[in-house]
Design a protein around this motif. Structure first.
Motif, mmCIF file in Angstrom:
data_model
loop_
_atom_site.group_PDB
_atom_site.id
_atom_site.type_symbol
_atom_site.label_atom_id
_atom_site.label_comp_id
_atom_site.label_asym_id
_atom_site.label_seq_id
_atom_site.Cartn_x
_atom_site.Cartn_y
_atom_site.Cartn_z
ATOM 1 N N GLN A 9 73.523 64.539 40.667
ATOM 2 C CA GLN A 9 72.608 63.549 40.105
ATOM 3 C C GLN A 9 71.822 64.143 38.928
ATOM 4 N N ARG A 10 71.258 65.335 39.117
ATOM 5 C CA ARG A 10 70.471 65.974 38.046
ATOM 6 C C ARG A 10 71.325 66.203 36.802
ATOM 7 N N GLU A 11 72.548 66.668 37.002
ATOM 8 C CA GLU A 11 73.436 66.939 35.872
ATOM 9 C C GLU A 11 73.785 65.650 35.142
ATOM 10 N N LEU A 12 74.146 64.605 35.867
ATOM 11 C CA LEU A 12 74.513 63.328 35.234
ATOM 12 C C LEU A 12 73.332 62.719 34.483
ATOM 13 N N GLN A 13 72.153 62.800 35.081
ATOM 14 C CA GLN A 13 70.961 62.253 34.433
ATOM 15 C C GLN A 13 70.658 63.014 33.140
ATOM 16 N N ALA A 14 70.744 64.333 33.197
ATOM 17 C CA ALA A 14 70.446 65.147 32.013
ATOM 18 C C ALA A 14 71.481 64.953 30.910
ATOM 19 N N ASP A 15 72.756 64.908 31.285
ATOM 20 C CA ASP A 15 73.820 64.821 30.284
ATOM 21 C C ASP A 15 74.015 63.424 29.709
#
Length: 177
Positions: free
Chosen positions: A31-37
């Protein structure tokens, strides 16, 4: 306390608790990676993956719900939020006045194309880079066996076929037939 319950062994409990911990930690990292990217949630990504798996970029709402193991209401609410961001749109089904399709928009396709490389890097870093080829094969077999049992449980629990097939998969992994 029911003494007839076949409690988990020490090893089973240890593995089960670690499995629960994995299921708590991994989605958060993804989730954190998708939100950031790409500004996507993990459920957004799951919907977009389902749509990109179809050449025309559209899926019936009922099929999407089944594929994601979500209730129709959850799909409807989530699709509404994605529509507001122009990631998807709904299209009436001409064959069935009650049915509808969820359709990938150009903005939705751009979002998943932006998100996919980082997502793959994260999955590789967190999961697959830690595994030797034989561990990957064993993990795949274990996942297949558990999925067969879950799919059986979600379908017709009186049918032994899926469970027997799942047991056969494990036997092949352990070196059986």
């Amino acid at each position: 306390m029911n003494h007839d319950t076949p409690w988990l062994s020490g090893d089973e409990e240890r593995v089960w608790r670690r499995w629960l911990r994995l299921n708590a930690l991994l989605p958060g990292e993804l989730q954190r990676e998708l939100q950031a990217d790409a500004g996507l949630s993990l459920p957004d990504f799951d919907v977009l993956v389902q749509l990109t798996d179809h050449p025309d970029g559209k899926v019936r709402v009922s099929d999407l719900a089944r594929a994601l193991n979500w209730g129709r209401s959850r799909v409807s609410h989530h699709v509404t939020r994605m529509e507001r961001r122009d990631l998807v749109e709904r299209e009436d089904c001409v064959d069935d006045g009650r049915g509808a399709f969820v359709v990938l928009t150009p903005q939705g396709r751009a979002a998943i194309e932006l998100a996919a490389p980082g997502h793959v890097r994260t999955v590789r870093r967190l999961v697959f880079d830690a595994l030797r080829p034989e561990e990957l094969e064993a993990m795949g077999a274990v996942v297949d066996k558990v999925l067969l049992r879950l799919e059986h449980a979600a379908g017709d629990p009186s049918s032994p076929g899926a469970v027997e097939e799942a047991d056969g998969v494990a036997g092949r992994v352990r070196g059986g037939s």
